[in-house]
Design a protein around this motif. Structure first.
Motif, PDB file in Angstrom:
ATOM      1  N   ARG A 229       0.837  -1.195   0.000  1.00  0.00           N
ATOM      2  CA  ARG A 229       0.000   0.000   0.000  1.00  0.00           C
ATOM      3  C   ARG A 229       0.871   1.243   0.000  1.00  0.00           C
ATOM      4  O   ARG A 229       1.871   1.317   0.703  1.00  0.00           O
ATOM      5  CB  ARG A 229      -0.909   0.011   1.230  1.00  0.00           C
ATOM      6  CG  ARG A 229      -1.881   1.175   1.270  1.00  0.00           C
ATOM      7  CD  ARG A 229      -2.806   1.050   2.461  1.00  0.00           C
ATOM      8  NE  ARG A 229      -3.794   2.126   2.486  1.00  0.00           N
ATOM      9  CZ  ARG A 229      -4.759   2.229   3.394  1.00  0.00           C
ATOM     10  NH1 ARG A 229      -4.867   1.309   4.350  1.00  0.00           N
ATOM     11  NH2 ARG A 229      -5.619   3.239   3.349  1.00  0.00           N
ATOM     12  N   TRP A 234      -3.185   0.656  -3.758  1.00  0.00           N
ATOM     13  CA  TRP A 234      -2.689  -0.690  -3.500  1.00  0.00           C
ATOM     14  C   TRP A 234      -2.118  -1.278  -4.778  1.00  0.00           C
ATOM     15  O   TRP A 234      -2.525  -0.913  -5.883  1.00  0.00           O
ATOM     16  CB  TRP A 234      -3.823  -1.595  -3.008  1.00  0.00           C
ATOM     17  CG  TRP A 234      -4.230  -1.398  -1.590  1.00  0.00           C
ATOM     18  CD1 TRP A 234      -5.134  -0.505  -1.111  1.00  0.00           C
ATOM     19  CD2 TRP A 234      -3.737  -2.114  -0.460  1.00  0.00           C
ATOM     20  NE1 TRP A 234      -5.251  -0.608   0.256  1.00  0.00           N
ATOM     21  CE2 TRP A 234      -4.403  -1.612   0.686  1.00  0.00           C
ATOM     22  CE3 TRP A 234      -2.813  -3.142  -0.291  1.00  0.00           C
ATOM     23  CZ2 TRP A 234      -4.163  -2.100   1.958  1.00  0.00           C
ATOM     24  CZ3 TRP A 234      -2.573  -3.634   0.981  1.00  0.00           C
ATOM     25  CH2 TRP A 234      -3.237  -3.109   2.088  1.00  0.00           C
ATOM     26  N   VAL A 251     -10.843  -2.322  -3.968  1.00  0.00           N
ATOM     27  CA  VAL A 251     -10.086  -2.578  -2.742  1.00  0.00           C
ATOM     28  C   VAL A 251     -10.965  -3.260  -1.692  1.00  0.00           C
ATOM     29  O   VAL A 251     -10.549  -4.232  -1.046  1.00  0.00           O
ATOM     30  CB  VAL A 251      -9.495  -1.257  -2.184  1.00  0.00           C
ATOM     31  CG1 VAL A 251      -8.950  -1.479  -0.780  1.00  0.00           C
ATOM     32  CG2 VAL A 251      -8.385  -0.754  -3.108  1.00  0.00           C
ATOM     33  N   GLY A 252     -12.198  -2.765  -1.481  1.00  0.00           N
ATOM     34  CA  GLY A 252     -13.068  -3.311  -0.454  1.00  0.00           C
ATOM     35  C   GLY A 252     -13.339  -4.791  -0.661  1.00  0.00           C
ATOM     36  O   GLY A 252     -13.213  -5.598   0.268  1.00  0.00           O
ATOM     37  N   ARG A 255     -10.158  -6.872  -0.140  1.00  0.00           N
ATOM     38  CA  ARG A 255      -9.816  -6.992   1.274  1.00  0.00           C
ATOM     39  C   ARG A 255     -10.773  -7.988   1.974  1.00  0.00           C
ATOM     40  O   ARG A 255     -10.345  -8.801   2.797  1.00  0.00           O
ATOM     41  CB  ARG A 255      -9.894  -5.618   1.948  1.00  0.00           C
ATOM     42  CG  ARG A 255      -9.519  -5.682   3.441  1.00  0.00           C
ATOM     43  CD  ARG A 255      -9.690  -4.359   4.140  1.00  0.00           C
ATOM     44  NE  ARG A 255      -8.635  -3.398   3.762  1.00  0.00           N
ATOM     45  CZ  ARG A 255      -8.843  -2.277   3.089  1.00  0.00           C
ATOM     46  NH1 ARG A 255     -10.083  -1.968   2.713  1.00  0.00           N
ATOM     47  NH2 ARG A 255      -7.859  -1.469   2.817  1.00  0.00           N
ATOM     48  N   GLN A 256     -12.010  -7.920   1.623  1.00  0.00           N
ATOM     49  CA  GLN A 256     -13.003  -8.824   2.224  1.00  0.00           C
ATOM     50  C   GLN A 256     -12.699 -10.279   1.893  1.00  0.00           C
ATOM     51  O   GLN A 256     -12.914 -11.172   2.728  1.00  0.00           O
ATOM     52  CB  GLN A 256     -14.402  -8.451   1.748  1.00  0.00           C
ATOM     53  CG  GLN A 256     -15.510  -9.289   2.360  1.00  0.00           C
ATOM     54  CD  GLN A 256     -16.897  -8.830   1.907  1.00  0.00           C
ATOM     55  OE1 GLN A 256     -17.008  -7.840   1.195  1.00  0.00           O
ATOM     56  NE2 GLN A 256     -17.919  -9.544   2.315  1.00  0.00           N
ATOM     57  N   TRP A 259      -7.471 -10.881  -0.176  1.00  0.00           N
ATOM     58  CA  TRP A 259      -6.378 -10.604  -1.103  1.00  0.00           C
ATOM     59  C   TRP A 259      -5.412  -9.569  -0.536  1.00  0.00           C
ATOM     60  O   TRP A 259      -4.220  -9.610  -0.815  1.00  0.00           O
ATOM     61  CB  TRP A 259      -6.941 -10.084  -2.430  1.00  0.00           C
ATOM     62  CG  TRP A 259      -7.520 -11.144  -3.313  1.00  0.00           C
ATOM     63  CD1 TRP A 259      -8.610 -11.912  -3.068  1.00  0.00           C
ATOM     64  CD2 TRP A 259      -7.036 -11.539  -4.603  1.00  0.00           C
ATOM     65  NE1 TRP A 259      -8.845 -12.756  -4.129  1.00  0.00           N
ATOM     66  CE2 TRP A 259      -7.896 -12.544  -5.088  1.00  0.00           C
ATOM     67  CE3 TRP A 259      -5.972 -11.110  -5.410  1.00  0.00           C
ATOM     68  CZ2 TRP A 259      -7.716 -13.153  -6.322  1.00  0.00           C
ATOM     69  CZ3 TRP A 259      -5.784 -11.718  -6.646  1.00  0.00           C
ATOM     70  CH2 TRP A 259      -6.656 -12.725  -7.096  1.00  0.00           C
ATOM     71  N   LEU A 260      -5.906  -8.628   0.228  1.00  0.00           N
ATOM     72  CA  LEU A 260      -5.088  -7.534   0.739  1.00  0.00           C
ATOM     73  C   LEU A 260      -4.829  -7.717   2.227  1.00  0.00           C
ATOM     74  O   LEU A 260      -5.751  -8.086   2.964  1.00  0.00           O
ATOM     75  CB  LEU A 260      -5.789  -6.178   0.485  1.00  0.00           C
ATOM     76  CG  LEU A 260      -6.172  -5.885  -0.959  1.00  0.00           C
ATOM     77  CD1 LEU A 260      -6.835  -4.519  -1.042  1.00  0.00           C
ATOM     78  CD2 LEU A 260      -4.935  -5.933  -1.859  1.00  0.00           C
TER      79      LEU A 260
END
Length: 260
Positions: A229, A234, A251-252, A255-256, A259-260
């Motif tokens: 990041r 990202w 991104v959301g 992340r859920q 992956w992040l």
């Protein structure tokens, strides 16, 4: 080994182009004998290749890193490379570039730039011609009803892999948009161009554990080594050194899903 083979092929192409130019005698060179034209054009195209090719390869790399149109970047690089190439070719012709009249030097630059753009286009077409046929292979053509019962219940291999050469063995790190093409990447640095839309590739890869992380990138989840990041941005660092940007609106969800 593959790079050496491609280098030999490209040099052979340049030699053929040099012989062709010697036969045609463009830019006023037809007044000389064929032997004299050959003695000029063969070194000229090889010197031009030694200047243009590294410059356009660098532009190709930068265009991918900065997400610029690949063809436009390579053509712009050709115009830049034409400057040192003009000086080199003028020297080969027995001239001293610094003592040439500005209009003569500029005319020579235009000739060199034009020739470089034409030859660069030839290489782009050759590279595009290396892509596999876009028609589905036998595996994609078979239907579940035609398969034996014990096979029809297993998930079929995605149609997308029928587009890749057999020696890829189904290995795929990422897909990257380049104008109207997609560049398929492997972890060993090998890549090829496919004439298709990202949406079509994404549909054919629906059964593969991967995700479209950006408008211009699809990434195989197993190829991700780490996520980095920088501020609000990202990026995914992949096998083989590739870096795929992540769109902010994805991104959301990434992340859920871990992956992040």
């Amino acid at each position: 080994m593959r790079q050496v083979r491609e280098l030999v092929i490209e040099v052979a192409i340049m030699i053929v182009i040099g012989v062709l130019l010697a036969a045609l005698g463009p830019f006023g060179s037809f007044e000389e004998s064929f032997a004299a034209r050959l003695a000029y054009w063969l070194p000229a195209v090889l010197v031009g290749y030694a200047i243009f090719r590294p410059t356009t390869l660098l532009a190709d790399r930068l265009s991918r890193l900065l997400h610029l149109p690949r063809t436009a970047a390579m053509y712009a690089a050709s115009l830049v490379a034409a400057v040192p190439a003009t000086i080199a070719i003028a020297t080969l012709g027995g001239f001293k570039p610094l003592r040439m009249a500005p209009d003569s030097l500029f005319q020579l630059y235009l000739n060199v730039a034009l020739l470089g753009l034409v030859i660069g286009t030839v290489f782009l077409l050759i590279e595009a011609g290396r892509m596999p046929a876009l028609t589905p292979g036998p595996a994609a053509a078979a239907t579940a009803s035609e398969l034996p019962p014990e096979v029809s219940t297993a998930p079929a291999e995605p149609d997308f892999f029928d587009r890749l050469p057999p020696d890829w063995n189904g290995e795929l790190t990422a897909l990257e948009m380049e104008d109207h093409y997609l560049r398929a990447h492997r972890a060993d640095g090998r890549s090829l161009l496919l004439l298709m839309r990202m949406a079509d590739a994404e549909r054919e890869l629906a059964a593969v554990d991967g995700r479209r992380v950006h408008r211009s990138w699809w990434v195989a989840r197993g190829a991700v080594r780490r996520a980095a990041r920088s501020g609000r941005n990202w990026a995914l660092h992949l096998e083989g050194g590739l870096i795929a940007p992540v769109a902010r609106d994805r991104v959301g969800a990434l992340r859920q899903d871990g992956w992040l």
